[in-house]
Scaffold this active site. Sequence first.
Site, PDB file in Angstrom:
ATOM      1  N   VAL A  72       0.841  -1.199   0.000  1.00 51.26           N
ATOM      2  CA  VAL A  72       0.000   0.000   0.000  1.00 51.26           C
ATOM      3  C   VAL A  72       0.872   1.241   0.000  1.00 51.26           C
ATOM      4  O   VAL A  72       1.889   1.305   0.698  1.00 51.26           O
ATOM      5  CB  VAL A  72      -0.916   0.024   1.242  1.00 51.26           C
ATOM      6  N   CYS A  73       0.463   2.243  -0.779  1.00 52.32           N
ATOM      7  CA  CYS A  73       1.100   3.568  -0.724  1.00 52.32           C
ATOM      8  C   CYS A  73       0.004   4.618  -0.826  1.00 52.32           C
ATOM      9  O   CYS A  73      -1.187   4.313  -0.723  1.00 52.32           O
ATOM     10  CB  CYS A  73       2.135   3.727  -1.831  1.00 52.32           C
ATOM     11  N   ALA A  74       0.394   5.859  -1.035  1.00 52.31           N
ATOM     12  CA  ALA A  74      -0.588   6.939  -1.048  1.00 52.31           C
ATOM     13  C   ALA A  74      -1.496   6.883  -2.262  1.00 52.31           C
ATOM     14  O   ALA A  74      -2.722   6.972  -2.153  1.00 52.31           O
ATOM     15  CB  ALA A  74       0.114   8.292  -0.965  1.00 52.31           C
ATOM     16  N   MET A 100      -4.089   4.667  -0.870  1.00 55.91           N
ATOM     17  CA  MET A 100      -4.910   5.131   0.250  1.00 55.91           C
ATOM     18  C   MET A 100      -5.972   6.127  -0.195  1.00 55.91           C
ATOM     19  O   MET A 100      -6.980   6.313   0.486  1.00 55.91           O
ATOM     20  CB  MET A 100      -4.016   5.744   1.326  1.00 55.91           C
TER      21      MET A 100
END
Length: 375
Positions: A72-74, A100
């Site tokens: 997961v990242c932004a 996210m």
Amino acid sequence: MSVLKWNAADVAKKVIENDDLFILDVRNADAFADWKIDGHKFEYLNIPYFALLDGVEEILPKIPTDKDVLVVCAKEGSSIMVAEMLSEAGRSVAYLEGGMKTWSEYLEPIKVGDLTGGGALYQFVRLGKGCLSYMVISEGEAAIIDAVRFTDVFTNFAKEKNVNIKHVFDTHLHADHISGGRHIAAATGAAYYLPPKDAEEVVFDYTPLLDGTTVQIGASKIDVGALYSPGHTIGSTSFVVDSKYLLTGDILFIDSIGRPDLAGLAEDWVGDLRETLYKRYRELSEDLVVLPAHFMIIDELNEDGTVAKRLGELFVENHGLNIEDDETFRNIVTNNLPPQPNAYQEIRQVNMGKVTPALEEQTEMEIGPNRCAVR
């Protein structure tokens, strides 16, 4: 090994079904500490992506091989890069499509229960933000309460259920997220209701939501009755639906109570908050099922993914409903407040109709966890 792409609905299913999941979050440490994807059986490893630019060999022993792994990242890009590196190292992993950002925006509709005469009440759970919206359905008609800005979710759901949206309510002028209420009303021809004490600065037309207002939904006489309940805002209004459910807005949550400071008037409104929680709600049936407008922690979710609990149980279990001394209550809700929501002042301006930011700016305004509660 192949890299899988999961969407927010895939992750939501993991949350609601209490599945195991290992999340490798490659955002910066401060972003991860502030806000992450919560799940009852989730494990986490936070390594910023820039620390992995030279390879993932050092973290391989920390990545399990016996459960699903999600990177997961932004906004997606960094997680794809890291997921591909893990794949090249022989690991089977997935990344979150849209990062996210999409997690913050996703809504999961869940049926809360049946209503008199064949109606139904649905809760729309925004897992990544803690927002809760509602749709009451009866005899081909629908009412929506506390809709977030993703209006298509509600209008498409109404089409799926073959119902016409006739009424749209906001329990108060929201400060932590942008409301979709008046936009849904404009698109469908529905009436939009807002408490007038919260609407003194709005620049659009609305129907005043007054104490005692009763709006019939469908031919089966499912009433949405309004109960003035100030404290989070001066106009905060609760709803009793079908004599079974108490929609409390941001006044009362499952594990906490509302904060009175988002309009800068905590000292003025703390007395209203206490009167609502300790007098107005105490006069209601303890068998009413509380349905709040937000949740704060994953433990507030029931096994079916809903956020709901009997009022009588909350009178016993919720700390905010068991502070006997007025001064102690005042100190707790004015001196022990969590950080304020991201861009809350700007969000209030949007919900007043005074500004209309671009979609990307709206997303940035709402990024982050729910911060409407006092625990």
